[in-house]
Design a protein around this motif. Structure first.
Motif, PDB file in Angstrom:
ATOM      1  N   TYR A 161       0.838  -1.205   0.000  1.00 22.94           N
ATOM      2  CA  TYR A 161       0.000   0.000   0.000  1.00 22.94           C
ATOM      3  C   TYR A 161       0.876   1.261   0.000  1.00 22.94           C
ATOM      4  O   TYR A 161       0.628   2.201  -0.769  1.00 22.94           O
ATOM      5  N   SER A 162       1.900   1.254   0.857  1.00 23.35           N
ATOM      6  CA  SER A 162       2.792   2.415   0.945  1.00 23.35           C
ATOM      7  C   SER A 162       3.529   2.652  -0.367  1.00 23.35           C
ATOM      8  O   SER A 162       3.649   3.796  -0.834  1.00 23.35           O
ATOM      9  N   ILE A 163       4.010   1.560  -0.967  1.00 22.16           N
ATOM     10  CA  ILE A 163       4.720   1.679  -2.244  1.00 22.16           C
ATOM     11  C   ILE A 163       3.789   2.202  -3.326  1.00 22.16           C
ATOM     12  O   ILE A 163       4.146   3.081  -4.118  1.00 22.16           O
ATOM     13  N   GLY A 164       2.568   1.679  -3.358  1.00 27.12           N
ATOM     14  CA  GLY A 164       1.602   2.119  -4.360  1.00 27.12           C
ATOM     15  C   GLY A 164       1.203   3.566  -4.187  1.00 27.12           C
ATOM     16  O   GLY A 164       1.029   4.297  -5.169  1.00 27.12           O
ATOM     17  N   ARG A 165       1.069   3.993  -2.952  1.00 25.31           N
ATOM     18  CA  ARG A 165       0.676   5.379  -2.689  1.00 25.31           C
ATOM     19  C   ARG A 165       1.766   6.359  -3.124  1.00 25.31           C
ATOM     20  O   ARG A 165       1.483   7.446  -3.620  1.00 25.31           O
ATOM     21  N   PRO A 221      -0.721  -2.667  -3.426  1.00 21.70           N
ATOM     22  CA  PRO A 221      -0.255  -1.576  -4.287  1.00 21.70           C
ATOM     23  C   PRO A 221      -1.383  -0.772  -4.926  1.00 21.70           C
ATOM     24  O   PRO A 221      -1.322   0.455  -4.986  1.00 21.70           O
ATOM     25  N   LEU A 222      -2.441  -1.476  -5.381  1.00 21.71           N
ATOM     26  CA  LEU A 222      -3.511  -0.765  -6.084  1.00 21.71           C
ATOM     27  C   LEU A 222      -4.321   0.110  -5.132  1.00 21.71           C
ATOM     28  O   LEU A 222      -4.739   1.209  -5.495  1.00 21.71           O
ATOM     29  N   ALA A 223      -4.530  -0.360  -3.901  1.00 23.08           N
ATOM     30  CA  ALA A 223      -5.227   0.467  -2.918  1.00 23.08           C
ATOM     31  C   ALA A 223      -4.444   1.747  -2.648  1.00 23.08           C
ATOM     32  O   ALA A 223      -5.029   2.825  -2.458  1.00 23.08           O
ATOM     33  N   GLY A 224      -3.121   1.642  -2.626  1.00 24.48           N
ATOM     34  CA  GLY A 224      -2.292   2.829  -2.439  1.00 24.48           C
ATOM     35  C   GLY A 224      -2.349   3.752  -3.629  1.00 24.48           C
ATOM     36  O   GLY A 224      -2.443   4.984  -3.483  1.00 24.48           O
ATOM     37  N   VAL A 225      -2.290   3.199  -4.824  1.00 24.33           N
ATOM     38  CA  VAL A 225      -2.346   4.006  -6.050  1.00 24.33           C
ATOM     39  C   VAL A 225      -3.666   4.770  -6.123  1.00 24.33           C
ATOM     40  O   VAL A 225      -3.708   5.950  -6.510  1.00 24.33           O
ATOM     41  N   LEU A 226      -4.770   4.113  -5.733  1.00 25.39           N
ATOM     42  CA  LEU A 226      -6.094   4.731  -5.807  1.00 25.39           C
ATOM     43  C   LEU A 226      -6.401   5.605  -4.592  1.00 25.39           C
ATOM     44  O   LEU A 226      -7.533   6.090  -4.450  1.00 25.39           O
ATOM     45  N   LYS A 227      -5.394   5.778  -3.695  1.00 27.38           N
ATOM     46  CA  LYS A 227      -5.518   6.684  -2.542  1.00 27.38           C
ATOM     47  C   LYS A 227      -6.637   6.278  -1.579  1.00 27.38           C
ATOM     48  O   LYS A 227      -7.338   7.134  -1.007  1.00 27.38           O
ATOM     49  N   MET A 228      -6.848   4.984  -1.394  1.00 27.77           N
ATOM     50  CA  MET A 228      -7.825   4.540  -0.397  1.00 27.77           C
ATOM     51  C   MET A 228      -7.340   4.959   0.992  1.00 27.77           C
ATOM     52  O   MET A 228      -6.163   4.806   1.298  1.00 27.77           O
ATOM     53  N   PRO A 229      -8.212   5.513   1.835  1.00 22.57           N
ATOM     54  CA  PRO A 229      -7.791   5.874   3.194  1.00 22.57           C
ATOM     55  C   PRO A 229      -7.181   4.672   3.910  1.00 22.57           C
ATOM     56  O   PRO A 229      -7.737   3.574   3.867  1.00 22.57           O
ATOM     57  N   TYR A 230      -6.045   4.912   4.565  1.00 22.05           N
ATOM     58  CA  TYR A 230      -5.307   3.783   5.128  1.00 22.05           C
ATOM     59  C   TYR A 230      -6.101   3.047   6.191  1.00 22.05           C
ATOM     60  O   TYR A 230      -6.006   1.820   6.299  1.00 22.05           O
ATOM     61  N   TRP A 231      -6.882   3.757   6.990  1.00 24.02           N
ATOM     62  CA  TRP A 231      -7.621   3.073   8.055  1.00 24.02           C
ATOM     63  C   TRP A 231      -8.637   2.093   7.478  1.00 24.02           C
ATOM     64  O   TRP A 231      -8.861   1.008   8.033  1.00 24.02           O
ATOM     65  N   LYS A 232      -9.258   2.451   6.347  1.00 25.56           N
ATOM     66  CA  LYS A 232     -10.170   1.512   5.680  1.00 25.56           C
ATOM     67  C   LYS A 232      -9.405   0.315   5.139  1.00 25.56           C
ATOM     68  O   LYS A 232      -9.836  -0.836   5.291  1.00 25.56           O
ATOM     69  N   PHE A 233      -8.277   0.623   4.503  1.00 25.97           N
ATOM     70  CA  PHE A 233      -7.455  -0.459   3.955  1.00 25.97           C
ATOM     71  C   PHE A 233      -6.975  -1.393   5.063  1.00 25.97           C
ATOM     72  O   PHE A 233      -7.006  -2.613   4.915  1.00 25.97           O
ATOM     73  N   LEU A 234      -6.550  -0.825   6.199  1.00 22.32           N
ATOM     74  CA  LEU A 234      -6.011  -1.637   7.288  1.00 22.32           C
ATOM     75  C   LEU A 234      -7.067  -2.564   7.873  1.00 22.32           C
ATOM     76  O   LEU A 234      -6.793  -3.742   8.140  1.00 22.32           O
ATOM     77  N   ILE A 235      -8.277  -2.066   8.062  1.00 26.13           N
ATOM     78  CA  ILE A 235      -9.357  -2.909   8.601  1.00 26.13           C
ATOM     79  C   ILE A 235      -9.630  -4.085   7.670  1.00 26.13           C
ATOM     80  O   ILE A 235      -9.699  -5.246   8.098  1.00 26.13           O
ATOM     81  N   ALA A 236      -9.798  -3.790   6.384  1.00 28.85           N
ATOM     82  CA  ALA A 236     -10.067  -4.854   5.406  1.00 28.85           C
ATOM     83  C   ALA A 236      -8.879  -5.798   5.292  1.00 28.85           C
ATOM     84  O   ALA A 236      -9.055  -7.021   5.150  1.00 28.85           O
ATOM     85  N   ASN A 237      -7.682  -5.252   5.370  1.00 30.49           N
ATOM     86  CA  ASN A 237      -6.457  -6.045   5.259  1.00 30.49           C
ATOM     87  C   ASN A 237      -6.339  -7.029   6.416  1.00 30.49           C
ATOM     88  O   ASN A 237      -6.081  -8.223   6.220  1.00 30.49           O
ATOM     89  N   VAL A 238      -6.527  -6.529   7.649  1.00 31.88           N
ATOM     90  CA  VAL A 238      -6.393  -7.380   8.838  1.00 31.88           C
ATOM     91  C   VAL A 238      -7.468  -8.468   8.853  1.00 31.88           C
ATOM     92  O   VAL A 238      -7.176  -9.647   9.074  1.00 31.88           O
ATOM     93  N   LEU A 239      -8.714  -8.081   8.615  1.00 29.59           N
ATOM     94  CA  LEU A 239      -9.805  -9.062   8.619  1.00 29.59           C
ATOM     95  C   LEU A 239      -9.620 -10.104   7.517  1.00 29.59           C
ATOM     96  O   LEU A 239      -9.819 -11.308   7.741  1.00 29.59           O
TER      97      LEU A 239
END
Length: 219
Positions: free
Chosen positions: A72-76, A129-147
C-alpha cells in the motif's frame, strides 16, 4: 523438488519464516505461490508434530498484513507509473487487462475488494499496491487487510489441518482394513478356485462313464 518435499527438509522455524516471507512478498505485489506454500506447510503440520499450526497461522497472518501494508505504501508513493513499471516487469500478472479489472473491482467494492481480494490469486497480488495508487484511506485499507488476512490465512490453516488429520486417521485405518480385505479376498479366491477345480474334476470323471452308458445299448 516439490514445495512440500523442500519444506519437510528444513526445521520448523525455517518453515514459519518461509511461509510468512512468501505470503508477505506476494501481498506486497510480487507474484509468488503464497497459497500453495501455506497449504503445503499446513498439510505437513497435520502429519508432523514439530510444526505448530497456531504458530503457522500466526506467521501467515502477519506476513499477509505486513506485506499488504508495505505494498500500500509503495503504491501510494509510486502511483500510476509504478503500475506501468510492474506491467513491463510482470506482463502476465500486471498487464493492462489485469489492472483494468482490478481497478473496476476497487471502484465497485472499495474496502470489500481488499477483503475479498485476499481469497483471489490475482487480487491478492494487486490489493496492497492498487489500494495505495487509488488513494484509499489507510484506516479503511487496514481494517479490510487485517480481517481478510485473519479469515484467509487462519481459515485455510484450520480447514486444511483438520482435513489432513482426518485423512491421516482414515489412511491409518484403511491400512488395516486393506490388509484384512486383501487376506479375505485371497482366501475367498482360493476357496472359489478349489471348488471350481473339484467341479471340473467331477465333470471330467463323469464323462467317460456316461459315454459308455450311451454306447453300450447301441451295440
Amino acid at each position: 523438488m516439490h514445495i512440500q518435499e523442500w519444506l519437510e527438509s528444513v526445521p520448523a522455524v525455517a518453515v514459519y519464516l518461509v511461509v510468512g516471507g512468501v505470503i508477505g512478498l506476494e501481498s506486497l505485489g510480487i507474484p509468488l505461490p503464497g497459497e500453495i506454500v501455506l497449504v503445503s506447510s499446513t498439510l505437513m503440520a497435520a502429519t508432523q508434530s514439530h510444526i505448530n499450526p497456531y504458530v503457522l497461522a500466526g506467521c501467515a497472518i502477519a506476513g499477509a498484513i505486513i506485506g499488504d501494508s508495505i505494498g500500500y505504501s509503495i503504491g501510494r508513493k509510486g502511483g500510476k507509473p509504478l503500475l506501468e513499471w510492474l506491467g513491463r516487469k510482470f506482463p502476465k500478472h500486471f498487464g493492462p487487462t489485469h489492472i483494468a479489472k482490478a481497478e473496476q473491482s476497487f471502484e465497485k467494492w472499495g474496502m470489500w475488494a481488499v477483503f475479498v481480494g485476499r481469497f483471489i490469486a490475482l487480487l491478492r497480488i494487486f490489493a496492497g499496491p492498487l489500494a495505495g495508487v487509488l488513494k484509499m484511506p489507510y484506516w479503511k485499507f487496514l481494517i479490510a487487510n487485517v480481517l481478510g488476512a485473519i479469515v484467509w490465512a487462519g481459515g485455510t490453516v484450520a480447514v486444511i489441518y483438520t482435513v489432513g488429520k482426518v485423512a491421516e486417521e482414515w489412511i491409518g485405518r484403511f491400512s488395516w482394513i486393506g490388509l484384512a480385505a486383501a487376506v479375505l479376498f485371497g482366501v475367498g479366491s482360493f476357496v472359489v478356485m478349489r471348488m471350481r477345480a473339484k467341479k471340473a474334476e467331477a465333470k471330467e470323471a463323469a464323462r467317460p462313464a456316461g459315454a459308455e452308458a450311451v454306447t453300450t445299448p447301441a451295440e
